[in-house]
Enzyme design. Structure first.
Site, PDB file in Angstrom:
ATOM      1  N   TYR A 184      -1.600  -1.507 -12.144  1.00  0.00           N
ATOM      2  CA  TYR A 184      -3.144  -1.512 -12.063  1.00  0.00           C
ATOM      3  C   TYR A 184      -3.768  -0.869 -13.193  1.00  0.00           C
ATOM      4  O   TYR A 184      -4.618  -0.471 -13.084  1.00  0.00           O
ATOM      5  CB  TYR A 184      -3.507  -0.972 -10.622  1.00  0.00           C
ATOM      6  CG  TYR A 184      -3.298  -1.595  -9.380  1.00  0.00           C
ATOM      7  CD1 TYR A 184      -3.769  -2.938  -9.087  1.00  0.00           C
ATOM      8  CD2 TYR A 184      -2.411  -0.869  -8.429  1.00  0.00           C
ATOM      9  CE1 TYR A 184      -3.283  -3.291  -8.181  1.00  0.00           C
ATOM     10  CE2 TYR A 184      -1.788  -1.393  -7.517  1.00  0.00           C
ATOM     11  CZ  TYR A 184      -2.397  -2.805  -7.082  1.00  0.00           C
ATOM     12  OH  TYR A 184      -1.790  -3.372  -6.177  1.00  0.00           O
ATOM     13  N   TYR A 188     -11.724   4.884  -9.431  1.00  0.00           N
ATOM     14  CA  TYR A 188     -11.297   5.608  -8.298  1.00  0.00           C
ATOM     15  C   TYR A 188     -11.079   6.969  -8.228  1.00  0.00           C
ATOM     16  O   TYR A 188     -10.633   7.729  -7.290  1.00  0.00           O
ATOM     17  CB  TYR A 188     -10.034   4.984  -7.835  1.00  0.00           C
ATOM     18  CG  TYR A 188      -9.758   3.528  -7.747  1.00  0.00           C
ATOM     19  CD1 TYR A 188     -10.555   2.687  -6.897  1.00  0.00           C
ATOM     20  CD2 TYR A 188      -8.768   2.961  -8.546  1.00  0.00           C
ATOM     21  CE1 TYR A 188     -10.322   1.168  -7.087  1.00  0.00           C
ATOM     22  CE2 TYR A 188      -8.703   1.455  -8.530  1.00  0.00           C
ATOM     23  CZ  TYR A 188      -9.132   0.610  -7.733  1.00  0.00           C
ATOM     24  OH  TYR A 188      -9.174  -0.480  -7.793  1.00  0.00           O
ATOM     25  N   GLU A 220       4.503  -6.194   1.288  1.00  0.00           N
ATOM     26  CA  GLU A 220       3.923  -6.676   0.267  1.00  0.00           C
ATOM     27  C   GLU A 220       3.938  -5.610  -0.722  1.00  0.00           C
ATOM     28  O   GLU A 220       2.539  -5.201  -1.292  1.00  0.00           O
ATOM     29  CB  GLU A 220       2.626  -7.309   0.412  1.00  0.00           C
ATOM     30  CG  GLU A 220       2.500  -8.431   1.156  1.00  0.00           C
ATOM     31  CD  GLU A 220       1.184  -8.992   1.621  1.00  0.00           C
ATOM     32  OE1 GLU A 220       1.240 -10.336   1.502  1.00  0.00           O
ATOM     33  OE2 GLU A 220       0.334  -8.197   1.891  1.00  0.00           O
ATOM     34  N   PRO A 221       4.742  -4.641  -1.101  1.00  0.00           N
ATOM     35  CA  PRO A 221       4.524  -3.632  -2.214  1.00  0.00           C
ATOM     36  C   PRO A 221       4.010  -4.319  -3.542  1.00  0.00           C
ATOM     37  O   PRO A 221       4.915  -5.159  -4.037  1.00  0.00           O
ATOM     38  CB  PRO A 221       5.978  -3.054  -2.048  1.00  0.00           C
ATOM     39  CG  PRO A 221       7.099  -4.123  -1.786  1.00  0.00           C
ATOM     40  CD  PRO A 221       6.472  -5.053  -0.756  1.00  0.00           C
ATOM     41  N   ARG A 265      -8.471   3.071 -13.806  1.00  0.00           N
ATOM     42  CA  ARG A 265      -8.355   3.690 -12.507  1.00  0.00           C
ATOM     43  C   ARG A 265      -8.986   5.349 -12.315  1.00  0.00           C
ATOM     44  O   ARG A 265      -9.677   5.266 -11.246  1.00  0.00           O
ATOM     45  CB  ARG A 265      -6.916   3.900 -12.121  1.00  0.00           C
ATOM     46  CG  ARG A 265      -6.515   2.280 -11.909  1.00  0.00           C
ATOM     47  CD  ARG A 265      -5.013   2.337 -10.961  1.00  0.00           C
ATOM     48  NE  ARG A 265      -5.249   3.021  -9.832  1.00  0.00           N
ATOM     49  CZ  ARG A 265      -5.028   4.110  -9.519  1.00  0.00           C
ATOM     50  NH1 ARG A 265      -4.348   5.033 -10.255  1.00  0.00           N
ATOM     51  NH2 ARG A 265      -4.885   4.466  -8.118  1.00  0.00           N
ATOM     52  N   GLY A 312       0.845  -1.200  -0.003  1.00  0.00           N
ATOM     53  CA  GLY A 312      -0.130  -0.126  -0.103  1.00  0.00           C
ATOM     54  C   GLY A 312       0.809   1.407   0.133  1.00  0.00           C
ATOM     55  O   GLY A 312       0.295   2.318   0.188  1.00  0.00           O
ATOM     56  N   ARG A 342       2.259  -1.659  -6.220  1.00  0.00           N
ATOM     57  CA  ARG A 342       2.414  -0.274  -6.813  1.00  0.00           C
ATOM     58  C   ARG A 342       3.360   0.362  -6.782  1.00  0.00           C
ATOM     59  O   ARG A 342       4.084   0.917  -7.668  1.00  0.00           O
ATOM     60  CB  ARG A 342       1.001   0.677  -6.277  1.00  0.00           C
ATOM     61  CG  ARG A 342       1.077   1.879  -6.856  1.00  0.00           C
ATOM     62  CD  ARG A 342       0.360   2.711  -5.960  1.00  0.00           C
ATOM     63  NE  ARG A 342      -0.966   2.018  -5.369  1.00  0.00           N
ATOM     64  CZ  ARG A 342      -2.136   2.007  -6.137  1.00  0.00           C
ATOM     65  NH1 ARG A 342      -2.419   2.668  -7.041  1.00  0.00           N
ATOM     66  NH2 ARG A 342      -3.095   1.244  -5.313  1.00  0.00           N
ATOM     67  N   CYS A 350     -17.424   4.442 -25.360  1.00  0.00           N
ATOM     68  CA  CYS A 350     -18.423   5.285 -25.212  1.00  0.00           C
ATOM     69  C   CYS A 350     -18.886   5.484 -23.999  1.00  0.00           C
ATOM     70  O   CYS A 350     -20.006   5.072 -23.466  1.00  0.00           O
ATOM     71  CB  CYS A 350     -19.490   4.264 -26.167  1.00  0.00           C
ATOM     72  SG  CYS A 350     -19.127   3.792 -27.838  1.00  0.00           S
ATOM     73  N   GLU A 351     -18.187   6.167 -23.192  1.00  0.00           N
ATOM     74  CA  GLU A 351     -18.750   6.710 -21.855  1.00  0.00           C
ATOM     75  C   GLU A 351     -17.953   8.058 -21.692  1.00  0.00           C
ATOM     76  O   GLU A 351     -17.153   8.481 -21.896  1.00  0.00           O
ATOM     77  CB  GLU A 351     -17.842   5.875 -20.742  1.00  0.00           C
ATOM     78  CG  GLU A 351     -17.826   4.427 -21.018  1.00  0.00           C
ATOM     79  CD  GLU A 351     -19.440   3.870 -20.199  1.00  0.00           C
ATOM     80  OE1 GLU A 351     -19.969   4.440 -19.464  1.00  0.00           O
ATOM     81  OE2 GLU A 351     -19.847   2.848 -20.507  1.00  0.00           O
TER      82      GLU A 351
HETATM   83  C1  LIG Z   1      -3.016  -5.008  -3.270  1.00  0.00           C
HETATM   84  C2  LIG Z   1      -2.448  -5.871  -2.084  1.00  0.00           C
HETATM   85  C3  LIG Z   1      -1.138  -5.373  -1.840  1.00  0.00           C
HETATM   86  C4  LIG Z   1      -0.475  -4.586  -2.759  1.00  0.00           C
HETATM   87  O1  LIG Z   1      -1.044  -3.259  -2.658  1.00  0.00           O
HETATM   88  P1  LIG Z   1      -0.055  -2.110  -3.273  1.00  0.00           P
HETATM   89  O2  LIG Z   1      -1.014  -0.800  -3.160  1.00  0.00           O
HETATM   90  O3  LIG Z   1      -0.025  -2.457  -4.694  1.00  0.00           O
HETATM   91  O4  LIG Z   1       1.308  -1.898  -2.734  1.00  0.00           O
HETATM   92  C5  LIG Z   1      -0.512  -6.176  -0.916  1.00  0.00           C
HETATM   93  N1  LIG Z   1      -0.905  -6.875  -0.114  1.00  0.00           N
HETATM   94  C6  LIG Z   1      -2.296  -7.288  -0.225  1.00  0.00           C
HETATM   95  C7  LIG Z   1      -2.761  -8.231   0.672  1.00  0.00           C
HETATM   96  C8  LIG Z   1      -3.165  -6.693  -1.294  1.00  0.00           C
HETATM   97  O5  LIG Z   1      -4.580  -7.184  -1.453  1.00  0.00           O
END
Ligand SMILES: *Cc1c(COP(=O)(O)O)cnc(C)c1O
Length: 476
Positions: free
Chosen positions: A433, A376, A324-325, A372, A282, A327, A403-404
């Site tokens: 993404y 979002y 868990e990066p 996106r 995240g 993005r 067409c939006e």
């Molecule tokens: C989507 C997700 C991530 C990665 O999120 P990023 O915003 O891309 O870093 C990590 N862990 C889990 C469980 C996710 O669902």
């Protein structure tokens, strides 16, 4: 064609500054190998976009592979260093859902990262790429029995369990297979991170994870007790993922403290020190010059400080940390190259009762290659890529060909007034993404993906063809 008025527009959002030089590239938005060549066009590792467009067509997703790999290494090295004397280093799982194909899975494995998957298809990609099964994680809030069986059979390193129901099914499936399932439990620490703030709530009103409200009596507490009692489950530890595109350190810190506190409660109740703690992904990136992402080193140092403090206070040994990066590795490595087509200038009523022009520039892709903005309301930036311009800038909206009316690519940007048909436009930070969320809406064929390494471009995903569009039709 009337020329739109150049200069700052009252229609622009507050964060969007009028550029002194509309040809300048804000460095935080672009992959490290991107700059303007002497002839004025944007180039990646010296390869000009005009040649890339001629060779591969547009829209085109261009990935700076060296930049992607560099960001992967930066996370690995920064976290390893910050946590070395706390828990011997960190396991970095690249979140495959942000951008995944066989090549990308190999890049992360080669850079010493592990790989998170969230479906049978993503798991297949990881296995196909030859990622060591012990380095693969399986996520998902509604895993099928088939997905869990496959993960067990392949011998993945961790299955991140999202509910009591799933824990029970996995326990049975593992027993049937004569396997022991390596399990992490995904908890909702009650920290919900928004883009620019986080709020701590007592209760998480969302579909993911096991609630830990109420301590050991909570769903999370019950899951721990059940997992510890199950012979076909090896409970490795706890997991949380508090959201996406987060800039502040506080949300991660609060979540880490809560989960470490829970680990201490588990140790006191069950006499078990769970060995792993996953703090999720995240980490935010820059989509516009207003975004100010932190470096992996900065994130790692702050988090290590929080974890060290919490472990000392709770009197527990630091578990092995993982992150868990997604993005933050794939996003800034990519940009999308479009060709401009139709342009229009419309007149819009301003808040002050006067009217103002807004320029619309249509490109040859849109919500099918980047949904996106529609999903979002995500903001992006854009630059004239095939040349520089001496024109002043006008407030512009880059729109797709679908067409939006909501089919926006870049909602607000200042582009040179003379941008028009045949110009190439580049939208940065589309590595994450975009390809993974792409569709064939309006029967557009999905763009090719080109990876640039050591100054050479290689197609890693070819452009879809019309035949691809009809390949699944049967019974005609
Ligand atoms: C989507 C997700 C991530 C990665 O999120 P990023 O915003 O891309 O870093 C990590 N862990 C889990 C469980 C996710 O669902």
């Amino acid at each position: 064609m009337t020329a739109a008025t150049t200069g700052p527009s009252p229609l622009a959002p507050a964060w969007l500054e009028y550029p002194e030089d509309p040809n300048a590239l804000a460095p935080q938005l672009w992959a490290s190998g991107v700059q303007r060549n002497d002839d004025g066009q944007i180039a990646v590792q010296g390869l000009g976009v005009s040649q890339l467009a001629r060779d591969h067509g547009t829209p085109l997703l261009v990935l700076d592979e060296d930049d992607f790999r560099g960001r992967a290494r930066a996370f690995r090295d920064a976290f390893d260093e910050a946590f070395a004397d706390l828990c011997g280093g960190v396991d970095v799982y690249y979140a495959g859902k942000s951008f995944l194909c066989t090549a990308a899975a190999r890049w992360v494995a080669e850079e010493g990262l592990r790989l998170d998957t969230a479906s049978g298809g993503e798991l297949a990609a990881a296995l196909r790429a030859g990622v060591e099964p012990a380095h693969i994680g399986l996520h998902g809030n509604n895993k099928s029995d088939a997905e869990m069986r496959r993960a067990l059979q392949a011998g993945v390193g961790r299955i991140v369990v999202d509910s009591l129901d799933e824990l029970d099914r996995l326990t049975e499936l593992a027993a049937e297979a004569g396997a022991v399932a390596p399990v992490m439990l995904r908890l909702t620490p009650g920290v919900h991170a928004h883009t620019h703030e986080f709020i701590a709530t007592a209760h998480e009103d969302q579909k993911f994870g096991l609630s830990m409200a109420g301590g050991l009596a909570s769903q999370a507490g019950q899951a721990v007790a059940r997992a510890l009692a199950a012979e076909s489950v090896d409970l490795r530890g706890l997991h949380c993922h508090i959201g996406s595109q987060i800039f502040e350190a506080e949300g991660f810190g609060v979540a880490a403290e809560k989960l470490l506190g829970f680990l201490a409660e588990i140790a006191a109740e069950h006499g078990v020190a769970l060995e792993e703690l996953d703090l999720g992904g995240g980490h935010g990136i820059a989509y516009t010059p207003a975004d100010t992402p932190r470096t992996p080193a900065d994130i790692a140092t702050t988090l290590a400080g929080v974890v060290r403090g919490a472990c000392t206070k709770l009197g527990i040994r630091c578990p092995r940390i993982s992150i868990e990066p997604g993005r933050a590795i794939s996003g800034p490595a990519g940009f999308t190259l479009y060709e401009a087509g139709v342009r229009k200038t419309v007149t819009v009523d301003g808040a002050d009762g006067t009217t103002h022009p807004r320029r619309y520039v249509s490109v040859d892709g849109g919500m099918s290659d980047n949904p996106r903005p529609v999903l979002y309301e995500a903001d992006y930036s854009v630059a004239l890529a095939s040349r520089t311009s001496a024109s002043g800038a006008v407030l512009s909206r880059v729109v797709g060909k679908h067409c939006e009316s909501g089919d926006l690519v870049v909602k607000d940007a200042y582009l040179p007034e003379d941008v028009g048909r045949g110009d190439l436009l580049a939208v940065p930070a589309t590595g994450a993404y975009c390809h993974s969320l792409s569709s064939n809406y309006n029967m557009l064929t999905r763009p090719a993906v080109v990876a640039v390494r050591d100054g050479r471009a290689r197609v890693i995903i070819r452009r879809e063809t019309e035949d691809d569009l009809f390949a699944r039709e049967t019974g005609l």
